[in-house]
Design a protein around this motif. Structure first.
Motif, PDB file in Angstrom:
ATOM      1  N   CYS A  15       0.829  -1.212   0.000  1.00 38.71           N
ATOM      2  CA  CYS A  15       0.000   0.000   0.000  1.00 38.71           C
ATOM      3  C   CYS A  15       0.863   1.261   0.000  1.00 38.71           C
ATOM      4  O   CYS A  15       0.492   2.274  -0.578  1.00 38.71           O
ATOM      5  CB  CYS A  15      -0.912  -0.030   1.223  1.00 38.71           C
ATOM      6  N   ASN A  16       2.024   1.174   0.629  1.00 38.33           N
ATOM      7  CA  ASN A  16       2.925   2.323   0.723  1.00 38.33           C
ATOM      8  C   ASN A  16       4.106   2.230  -0.235  1.00 38.33           C
ATOM      9  O   ASN A  16       5.051   3.011  -0.126  1.00 38.33           O
ATOM     10  CB  ASN A  16       3.423   2.470   2.166  1.00 38.33           C
ATOM     11  N   SER A  17       4.043   1.294  -1.165  1.00 37.86           N
ATOM     12  CA  SER A  17       5.123   1.101  -2.131  1.00 37.86           C
ATOM     13  C   SER A  17       5.241   2.311  -3.055  1.00 37.86           C
ATOM     14  O   SER A  17       4.258   2.997  -3.352  1.00 37.86           O
ATOM     15  CB  SER A  17       4.839  -0.147  -2.967  1.00 37.86           C
ATOM     16  N   GLU A  18       6.441   2.532  -3.541  1.00 38.63           N
ATOM     17  CA  GLU A  18       6.640   3.608  -4.511  1.00 38.63           C
ATOM     18  C   GLU A  18       6.193   3.195  -5.909  1.00 38.63           C
ATOM     19  O   GLU A  18       6.050   4.051  -6.784  1.00 38.63           O
ATOM     20  CB  GLU A  18       8.109   4.032  -4.520  1.00 38.63           C
ATOM     21  N   GLN A  19       5.958   1.919  -6.122  1.00 39.31           N
ATOM     22  CA  GLN A  19       5.556   1.413  -7.438  1.00 39.31           C
ATOM     23  C   GLN A  19       4.032   1.458  -7.569  1.00 39.31           C
ATOM     24  O   GLN A  19       3.319   0.705  -6.909  1.00 39.31           O
ATOM     25  CB  GLN A  19       6.049  -0.022  -7.639  1.00 39.31           C
ATOM     26  N   ALA A  20       3.557   2.327  -8.422  1.00 41.71           N
ATOM     27  CA  ALA A  20       2.114   2.507  -8.607  1.00 41.71           C
ATOM     28  C   ALA A  20       1.431   1.215  -9.055  1.00 41.71           C
ATOM     29  O   ALA A  20       0.304   0.937  -8.644  1.00 41.71           O
ATOM     30  CB  ALA A  20       1.838   3.623  -9.608  1.00 41.71           C
TER      31      ALA A  20
END
Length: 198
Positions: free
Chosen positions: A32-37
């Motif tokens: 949810c907090n990943s930098e990968q959209a």
């Protein structure tokens, strides 16, 4: 001879399940907090599946994803929010109001497509005032859908229909005029009814 296999104690098995669930939640929150959209979009797409296992945790993820910087993630999350109209009405109302006031046209359109019909079928009185906010906030395509719902409502609950139209007028005269024109094209009797009551 081999010694008999030891079977895990029930408390140990339950502890293992709990630990796996907690680890799964941690992984999902990291996604949810990943930098990968793309990861966040995939998570948003799977909120229904996650929600069938743990609705409270899914609501935490949903709140995060609805305010994501990626517009596609927000729209995909809105689809799951629409399903909450049937199962978690208070959460649906709270988050739907936030979306309508955000003026994000894609999220609003998706919410009207995926949840407002369910909400409206169970809340014809619309005591929360969600429909007038939706009307004032949405685009032309969504207004077509909403005007159809309002005309259907008038057939079964005319007082509620009139009250919703009055609230739309209070919020925005311009939006009300468009509502009147749309209804007038489809049902002149209904249009004259709301015009006479204003």
């Amino acid at each position: 001879r081999r010694p008999p296999r030891s079977t895990p104690k029930p408390s140990s098995a339950a502890s293992d399940v709990y630990k796996r669930q907690e680890r799964s939640k941690q992984i999902l929150f990291e996604i949810c907090n990943s930098e990968q959209a793309i990861l966040r979009r995939n998570l948003a797409t799977n909120l229904s599946r996650i929600g069938s296992e743990d609705r409270e945790f899914t609501e935490i993820l949903l709140r995060e994803l609805l305010s994501d910087e990626d517009p596609d993630t927000r729209v995909l999350s809105t689809t799951y929010l629409g399903t909450l109209a049937r199962i978690e009405n208070s959460t649906f109302i709270e988050l739907a109001k936030i979306i309508f006031l955000s003026h994000d046209s894609r999220m609003i359109q998706r919410l009207i497509e995926s949840g407002i019909r369910h909400y409206f079928s169970m809340n014809t009185e619309d005591n929360e005032g969600l429909i007038p906010i939706a009307w004032v906030s949405c685009n032309s395509e969504s207004r077509s859908t909403l005007s159809s719902m309002l005309i259907e409502l008038a057939k079964t609950n005319q007082k509620s229909f009139e009250r919703i139209c009055s609230k739309i007028l209070e919020l925005s005269k311009e939006s009300y005029d468009e509502l009147f024109n749309r209804i007038n094209l489809r049902d002149k009797h209904l249009a004259s009814l709301i015009r006479n009551n204003q």
